[in-house]
Write an enzyme that holds these catalytic residues in place. Structure first.
Site, PDB file in Angstrom:
ATOM      1  N   GLU A 105       0.143   5.013  51.812  1.00  0.00           N
ATOM      2  CA  GLU A 105       1.603   4.891  51.836  1.00  0.00           C
ATOM      3  C   GLU A 105       2.291   6.124  52.404  1.00  0.00           C
ATOM      4  O   GLU A 105       3.310   6.036  53.083  1.00  0.00           O
ATOM      5  CB  GLU A 105       2.133   4.622  50.423  1.00  0.00           C
ATOM      6  N   GLU A 127      -4.219  -1.446  45.100  1.00  0.00           N
ATOM      7  CA  GLU A 127      -3.568  -1.575  43.789  1.00  0.00           C
ATOM      8  C   GLU A 127      -3.825  -2.940  43.164  1.00  0.00           C
ATOM      9  O   GLU A 127      -4.039  -3.062  41.961  1.00  0.00           O
ATOM     10  CB  GLU A 127      -2.065  -1.318  43.946  1.00  0.00           C
ATOM     11  N   GLY A 182      -1.014  -1.513  48.614  1.00  0.00           N
ATOM     12  CA  GLY A 182      -0.902  -2.581  47.625  1.00  0.00           C
ATOM     13  C   GLY A 182      -2.194  -3.376  47.470  1.00  0.00           C
ATOM     14  O   GLY A 182      -2.449  -3.942  46.404  1.00  0.00           O
ATOM     15  N   ALA A 208       1.052  -3.781  50.983  1.00  0.00           N
ATOM     16  CA  ALA A 208       2.320  -4.484  50.868  1.00  0.00           C
ATOM     17  C   ALA A 208       2.811  -4.779  52.283  1.00  0.00           C
ATOM     18  O   ALA A 208       2.422  -4.098  53.233  1.00  0.00           O
ATOM     19  CB  ALA A 208       3.316  -3.618  50.115  1.00  0.00           C
TER      20      ALA A 208
HETATM   21  N1  CO8 Z   1       2.205  -5.214  56.383  1.00  0.00           N
HETATM   22  C1  CO8 Z   1       2.597  -6.077  57.325  1.00  0.00           C
HETATM   23  N2  CO8 Z   1       1.793  -6.453  58.353  1.00  0.00           N
HETATM   24  C2  CO8 Z   1       0.546  -5.915  58.401  1.00  0.00           C
HETATM   25  C3  CO8 Z   1       0.085  -4.987  57.446  1.00  0.00           C
HETATM   26  C4  CO8 Z   1       0.972  -4.635  56.384  1.00  0.00           C
HETATM   27  N3  CO8 Z   1       0.615  -3.810  55.404  1.00  0.00           N
HETATM   28  N4  CO8 Z   1      -1.158  -4.625  57.766  1.00  0.00           N
HETATM   29  C5  CO8 Z   1      -1.469  -5.289  58.877  1.00  0.00           C
HETATM   30  N5  CO8 Z   1      -0.447  -6.075  59.270  1.00  0.00           N
HETATM   31  C6  CO8 Z   1      -0.363  -6.958  60.447  1.00  0.00           C
HETATM   32  C7  CO8 Z   1      -0.199  -6.161  61.710  1.00  0.00           C
HETATM   33  O1  CO8 Z   1       1.148  -5.802  61.888  1.00  0.00           O
HETATM   34  C8  CO8 Z   1      -0.689  -7.130  62.741  1.00  0.00           C
HETATM   35  O2  CO8 Z   1       0.321  -8.083  63.006  1.00  0.00           O
HETATM   36  P1  CO8 Z   1       0.742  -8.425  64.543  1.00  0.00           P
HETATM   37  O3  CO8 Z   1      -0.483  -9.093  65.097  1.00  0.00           O
HETATM   38  O4  CO8 Z   1       1.909  -9.331  64.367  1.00  0.00           O
HETATM   39  O5  CO8 Z   1       1.017  -7.122  65.194  1.00  0.00           O
HETATM   40  C9  CO8 Z   1      -1.814  -7.861  62.019  1.00  0.00           C
HETATM   41  O6  CO8 Z   1      -1.590  -7.648  60.636  1.00  0.00           O
HETATM   42  C10 CO8 Z   1      -3.180  -7.323  62.355  1.00  0.00           C
HETATM   43  O7  CO8 Z   1      -3.187  -5.925  62.104  1.00  0.00           O
HETATM   44  P2  CO8 Z   1      -3.682  -4.836  63.181  1.00  0.00           P
HETATM   45  O8  CO8 Z   1      -3.470  -5.346  64.556  1.00  0.00           O
HETATM   46  O9  CO8 Z   1      -3.033  -3.525  62.824  1.00  0.00           O
HETATM   47  O10 CO8 Z   1      -5.234  -4.804  62.839  1.00  0.00           O
HETATM   48  P3  CO8 Z   1      -6.238  -3.573  63.107  1.00  0.00           P
HETATM   49  O11 CO8 Z   1      -7.609  -4.129  62.867  1.00  0.00           O
HETATM   50  O12 CO8 Z   1      -5.938  -2.918  64.386  1.00  0.00           O
HETATM   51  O13 CO8 Z   1      -5.889  -2.501  61.951  1.00  0.00           O
HETATM   52  C11 CO8 Z   1      -5.379  -1.753  59.711  1.00  0.00           C
HETATM   53  C12 CO8 Z   1      -6.111  -2.791  60.593  1.00  0.00           C
HETATM   54  C13 CO8 Z   1      -6.014  -0.371  59.883  1.00  0.00           C
HETATM   55  C14 CO8 Z   1      -5.552  -2.200  58.253  1.00  0.00           C
HETATM   56  C15 CO8 Z   1      -3.903  -1.686  60.091  1.00  0.00           C
HETATM   57  O14 CO8 Z   1      -3.384  -2.999  60.131  1.00  0.00           O
HETATM   58  C16 CO8 Z   1      -3.038  -0.888  59.128  1.00  0.00           C
HETATM   59  O15 CO8 Z   1      -3.057   0.341  59.138  1.00  0.00           O
HETATM   60  N6  CO8 Z   1      -2.243  -1.582  58.264  1.00  0.00           N
HETATM   61  C17 CO8 Z   1      -1.348  -0.953  57.339  1.00  0.00           C
HETATM   62  C18 CO8 Z   1      -2.090  -0.319  56.193  1.00  0.00           C
HETATM   63  C19 CO8 Z   1      -1.118   0.323  55.274  1.00  0.00           C
HETATM   64  O16 CO8 Z   1      -0.455   1.307  55.573  1.00  0.00           O
HETATM   65  N7  CO8 Z   1      -1.026  -0.200  54.042  1.00  0.00           N
HETATM   66  C20 CO8 Z   1      -0.130   0.312  53.073  1.00  0.00           C
HETATM   67  C21 CO8 Z   1       1.137  -0.462  53.134  1.00  0.00           C
HETATM   68  S1  CO8 Z   1       2.397   0.257  52.131  1.00  0.00           S
HETATM   69  C22 CO8 Z   1       2.081  -0.296  50.614  1.00  0.00           C
HETATM   70  O17 CO8 Z   1       1.169  -1.024  50.364  1.00  0.00           O
HETATM   71  C23 CO8 Z   1       3.023   0.163  49.569  1.00  0.00           C
HETATM   72  C24 CO8 Z   1       2.816  -0.559  48.276  1.00  0.00           C
HETATM   73  C25 CO8 Z   1       3.836  -0.160  47.312  1.00  0.00           C
HETATM   74  C26 CO8 Z   1       5.166  -0.748  47.610  1.00  0.00           C
HETATM   75  C27 CO8 Z   1       5.947  -0.657  46.362  1.00  0.00           C
HETATM   76  C28 CO8 Z   1       7.322  -1.207  46.498  1.00  0.00           C
HETATM   77  C29 CO8 Z   1       8.027  -1.146  45.176  1.00  0.00           C
END
Ligand code: CO8
Length: 258
Positions: free
Chosen positions: A132, A112, A109, A66
């Site tokens: 998460e 999911e 997400g 998400a």
């Molecule tokens: N949300 C927003 N932006 C994201 C996300 C995300 N989940 N994942 C990556 N991005 C963005 C980064 O911020 C980055 O943007 P910018 O260049 O502007 O800084 C761009 O994508 C590239 O990402 P990275 O530079 O981090 O790329 P890497 O190759 O270094 O890393 C990873 C890749 C390991 C996947 C890393 O991006 C990461 O850890 N991402 C987050 C993963 C995560 O925690 N996912 C779970 C999110 S929470 C969720 O899904 C909850 C769902 C339920 C919600 C329910 C609500 C009711």
């Protein structure tokens, strides 16, 4: 013909290919992605010329979760009153068979979303997880429920409590994905599986899907009873006659989806 900003929709015969297209955010699922995926899937579901819907992302990310930046400032009432992410449930209610082709990150997400689909194929580069907890939240699109049903309590608990991810091989061993294929063959293989599914009788495929899904909602006795009634119902279709006649005549069936 519909214009979407965060997804691409293509038709290949009776197969529809829906590609998440927010590469700069690793396909992070914001509200716009949700609205567009759900709207596209529901439109394709209404089209009798579509027999299978494939959902995929990029080589690097199916979806990295998400959209954290969009969620970060929300408070409880924002989330509750907007019923944040509840519309994703509608993807699971689509009756046409769906297939998730996962390459790279399928986190939070993203995992999911893949689990909302019927068939889950993984590239050998796929990474699954519910991280998460590391952000101070929990899964919100069914991860704690569908992951537990798919891989059992032991792994689901560990993944949800530590945030560790699993690679494609572990995901296959655990029963989350049906098969793992080399990354450069993923799309072709996904489209080929989808073409096979789309070549079956659509109403019968819908009933098969409905019957499998019923097993997650009911007891064994009621589930078998539900299956038996649908089994009886398929004898009302022309495709049952065609399928069985083609077998006895030693030829390929020509299903009319009626
Ligand atoms: N949300 C927003 N932006 C994201 C996300 C995300 N989940 N994942 C990556 N991005 C963005 C980064 O911020 C980055 O943007 P910018 O260049 O502007 O800084 C761009 O994508 C590239 O990402 P990275 O530079 O981090 O790329 P890497 O190759 O270094 O890393 C990873 C890749 C390991 C996947 C890393 O991006 C990461 O850890 N991402 C987050 C993963 C995560 O925690 N996912 C779970 C999110 S929470 C969720 O899904 C909850 C769902 C339920 C919600 C329910 C609500 C009711």
């Amino acid at each position: 013909t519909d214009s979407y900003e965060t997804i691409l929709v293509e038709r290949k015969g009776r197969v529809a290919l829906l590609t998440l297209n927010r590469p700069k955010a690793l396909n992070a699922l914001n509200l716009q992605v949700m609205r567009e995926v759900v709207a596209a899937a529901e439109a394709l579901d209404r089209d009798p010329e579509v027999g299978c819907i494939v959902l995929t992302g990029s080589a690097k990310a199916f979806a990295a979760g998400a959209d954290i930046k969009e969620m970060s400032p929300q408070n409880y009432l924002d989330m509750y009153l907007s019923d944040w992410f509840t519309a994703w449930d509608r993807l699971g209610q689509v009756r046409t068979p769906t297939l998730a082709a996962v390459s790279g990150y399928a986190l939070g997400g993203g995992c999911e979303l893949a689990m909302l689909c019927d068939i889950l194929l993984a590239a050998d580069t796929a990474v699954f997880g519910q991280p998460e907890i590391k952000l101070g939240v929990i899964p919100g699109i069914g991860g704690s429920q569908r992951l537990t049903r798919a891989v059992g309590k032991a792994k689901a608990m560990e993944l949800c409590l530590t945030g560790r991810t699993m690679d494609a091989e572990e995901a296959e061993r655990a029963g989350l994905v049906s098969r793992v294929v080399p990354a450069d063959e993923l799309l072709a293989e996904a489209l080929s599986v989808a073409e096979t599914v789309a070549g079956m009788s659509l109403p019968v495929a819908m009933m098969a899907k409905e019957s499998v899904n019923r097993s997650f909602e009911t007891t064994l006795t009621e589930g078998v009873r539900f299956e038996r009634r649908l089994f009886h119902a398929v004898f009302a279709t022309a495709d049952q006659k065609e399928g069985m006649t083609a077998f006895t005549e030693k030829r390929k069936p020509k299903f009319t989806h009626r």
